[in-house]
Design a protein around this motif. Sequence first.
Motif, PDB file in Angstrom:
ATOM      1  N   PHE A 123       0.859  -1.174   0.000  1.00  0.00           N
ATOM      2  CA  PHE A 123       0.000   0.000   0.000  1.00  0.00           C
ATOM      3  C   PHE A 123       0.901   1.231   0.000  1.00  0.00           C
ATOM      4  O   PHE A 123       2.087   1.139   0.302  1.00  0.00           O
ATOM      5  N   ARG A 124       0.314   2.381  -0.302  1.00  0.00           N
ATOM      6  CA  ARG A 124       1.085   3.618  -0.228  1.00  0.00           C
ATOM      7  C   ARG A 124       0.194   4.745   0.255  1.00  0.00           C
ATOM      8  O   ARG A 124      -1.028   4.699   0.108  1.00  0.00           O
ATOM      9  N   GLN A 125       0.844   5.745   0.828  1.00  0.00           N
ATOM     10  CA  GLN A 125       0.104   6.899   1.335  1.00  0.00           C
ATOM     11  C   GLN A 125       0.903   8.155   1.057  1.00  0.00           C
ATOM     12  O   GLN A 125       2.030   8.304   1.539  1.00  0.00           O
ATOM     13  N   ALA A 126       0.308   9.033   0.269  1.00  0.00           N
ATOM     14  CA  ALA A 126       0.918  10.324  -0.036  1.00  0.00           C
ATOM     15  C   ALA A 126       0.417  11.346   0.989  1.00  0.00           C
ATOM     16  O   ALA A 126      -0.650  11.164   1.585  1.00  0.00           O
ATOM     17  N   PRO A 127       1.165  12.420   1.205  1.00  0.00           N
ATOM     18  CA  PRO A 127       0.747  13.434   2.176  1.00  0.00           C
ATOM     19  C   PRO A 127      -0.651  13.969   1.879  1.00  0.00           C
ATOM     20  O   PRO A 127      -0.952  14.319   0.729  1.00  0.00           O
ATOM     21  N   GLY A 128      -1.498  13.992   2.896  1.00  0.00           N
ATOM     22  CA  GLY A 128      -2.842  14.515   2.734  1.00  0.00           C
ATOM     23  C   GLY A 128      -3.813  13.583   2.043  1.00  0.00           C
ATOM     24  O   GLY A 128      -4.962  13.960   1.790  1.00  0.00           O
ATOM     25  N   LYS A 129      -3.373  12.366   1.743  1.00  0.00           N
ATOM     26  CA  LYS A 129      -4.242  11.408   1.056  1.00  0.00           C
ATOM     27  C   LYS A 129      -4.419  10.153   1.887  1.00  0.00           C
ATOM     28  O   LYS A 129      -3.621   9.864   2.781  1.00  0.00           O
ATOM     29  N   GLU A 130      -5.455   9.399   1.564  1.00  0.00           N
ATOM     30  CA  GLU A 130      -5.680   8.142   2.250  1.00  0.00           C
ATOM     31  C   GLU A 130      -4.711   7.069   1.741  1.00  0.00           C
ATOM     32  O   GLU A 130      -4.203   7.152   0.629  1.00  0.00           O
ATOM     33  N   ARG A 131      -4.518   6.080   2.588  1.00  0.00           N
ATOM     34  CA  ARG A 131      -3.681   4.952   2.180  1.00  0.00           C
ATOM     35  C   ARG A 131      -4.389   4.210   1.045  1.00  0.00           C
ATOM     36  O   ARG A 131      -5.594   3.934   1.127  1.00  0.00           O
ATOM     37  N   GLU A 132      -3.630   3.863   0.003  1.00  0.00           N
ATOM     38  CA  GLU A 132      -4.239   3.205  -1.143  1.00  0.00           C
ATOM     39  C   GLU A 132      -3.504   1.916  -1.497  1.00  0.00           C
ATOM     40  O   GLU A 132      -2.290   1.799  -1.309  1.00  0.00           O
ATOM     41  N   PHE A 133      -4.255   0.996  -2.027  1.00  0.00           N
ATOM     42  CA  PHE A 133      -3.742  -0.296  -2.448  1.00  0.00           C
ATOM     43  C   PHE A 133      -2.843  -0.137  -3.662  1.00  0.00           C
ATOM     44  O   PHE A 133      -3.127   0.668  -4.565  1.00  0.00           O
ATOM     45  N   VAL A 134      -1.760  -0.917  -3.690  1.00  0.00           N
ATOM     46  CA  VAL A 134      -0.852  -0.914  -4.830  1.00  0.00           C
ATOM     47  C   VAL A 134      -0.844  -2.279  -5.510  1.00  0.00           C
ATOM     48  O   VAL A 134      -1.095  -2.385  -6.708  1.00  0.00           O
ATOM     49  N   ALA A 135      -0.542  -3.335  -4.751  1.00  0.00           N
ATOM     50  CA  ALA A 135      -0.436  -4.668  -5.340  1.00  0.00           C
ATOM     51  C   ALA A 135      -0.527  -5.715  -4.240  1.00  0.00           C
ATOM     52  O   ALA A 135      -0.243  -5.432  -3.079  1.00  0.00           O
ATOM     53  N   SER A 136      -0.912  -6.931  -4.629  1.00  0.00           N
ATOM     54  CA  SER A 136      -0.977  -8.032  -3.673  1.00  0.00           C
ATOM     55  C   SER A 136      -0.578  -9.333  -4.350  1.00  0.00           C
ATOM     56  O   SER A 136      -0.657  -9.466  -5.583  1.00  0.00           O
ATOM     57  N   PHE A 137      -0.150 -10.288  -3.527  1.00  0.00           N
ATOM     58  CA  PHE A 137       0.283 -11.605  -4.003  1.00  0.00           C
ATOM     59  C   PHE A 137      -0.328 -12.647  -3.084  1.00  0.00           C
ATOM     60  O   PHE A 137      -0.096 -12.652  -1.877  1.00  0.00           O
ATOM     61  N   ARG A 138      -1.071 -13.572  -3.675  1.00  0.00           N
ATOM     62  CA  ARG A 138      -1.791 -14.584  -2.908  1.00  0.00           C
ATOM     63  C   ARG A 138      -0.869 -15.494  -2.120  1.00  0.00           C
ATOM     64  O   ARG A 138       0.244 -15.807  -2.532  1.00  0.00           O
ATOM     65  N   ARG A 139      -1.397 -15.989  -1.013  1.00  0.00           N
ATOM     66  CA  ARG A 139      -0.709 -17.003  -0.228  1.00  0.00           C
ATOM     67  C   ARG A 139      -0.779 -18.354  -0.898  1.00  0.00           C
ATOM     68  O   ARG A 139      -1.621 -18.615  -1.736  1.00  0.00           O
ATOM     69  N   GLY A 140       0.117 -19.217  -0.542  1.00  0.00           N
ATOM     70  CA  GLY A 140       0.025 -20.635  -0.834  1.00  0.00           C
ATOM     71  C   GLY A 140       0.206 -20.990  -2.294  1.00  0.00           C
ATOM     72  O   GLY A 140       0.832 -20.276  -3.077  1.00  0.00           O
ATOM     73  N   GLU A 141      -0.397 -22.114  -2.652  1.00  0.00           N
ATOM     74  CA  GLU A 141      -0.234 -22.668  -3.970  1.00  0.00           C
ATOM     75  C   GLU A 141      -1.075 -21.911  -4.994  1.00  0.00           C
ATOM     76  O   GLU A 141      -2.107 -21.336  -4.659  1.00  0.00           O
ATOM     77  N   THR A 142      -0.610 -21.922  -6.228  1.00  0.00           N
ATOM     78  CA  THR A 142      -1.390 -21.334  -7.304  1.00  0.00           C
ATOM     79  C   THR A 142      -2.685 -22.118  -7.477  1.00  0.00           C
ATOM     80  O   THR A 142      -2.682 -23.351  -7.485  1.00  0.00           O
ATOM     81  N   ILE A 143      -3.790 -21.429  -7.612  1.00  0.00           N
ATOM     82  CA  ILE A 143      -5.098 -22.047  -7.799  1.00  0.00           C
ATOM     83  C   ILE A 143      -5.537 -21.793  -9.235  1.00  0.00           C
ATOM     84  O   ILE A 143      -5.571 -20.643  -9.680  1.00  0.00           O
ATOM     85  N   ARG A 144      -5.841 -22.872  -9.920  1.00  0.00           N
ATOM     86  CA  ARG A 144      -6.207 -22.765 -11.326  1.00  0.00           C
ATOM     87  C   ARG A 144      -7.373 -21.804 -11.510  1.00  0.00           C
ATOM     88  O   ARG A 144      -8.334 -21.822 -10.750  1.00  0.00           O
TER      89      ARG A 144
END
Length: 128
Positions: free
Chosen positions: A36-57
Amino acid sequence: VQLQASGGGLVQAGGSLRLSCAASGRSFSSYTVAWFRQAPGKEREFVASFRRGETIRYYADTDYAASVRGRFTISRDNAKNTVYLQMNSLTPEDTALYYCAANLNHVLRDSAHDYPYWGQGTQVTVSS
């Protein structure tokens, strides 16, 4: 799990940086991790995520905010208990304090409220 982010710095527009987030504790592969990231005066925002565990088809392992898709890449090395964020083609709008976070969910989520574990931030500043 405890998280510690690093790798921030000052870079010119168009440049690249790679952030790292080191996790302590066992079973790192059991955690979905995110940036996540947060710029001055702004709300925290999502950037990227990576799933846990094994790859699910048929299910994506990663998710990105529209603003960074195609420029940023999230990856993880479970053997090193580390998640990375490769950031390319940086713009001044990417300037923010970047945080890594983790949860135990299988489903990728983009709300900060869904992540109970947080590291301290690492500052990224992009000059024009």
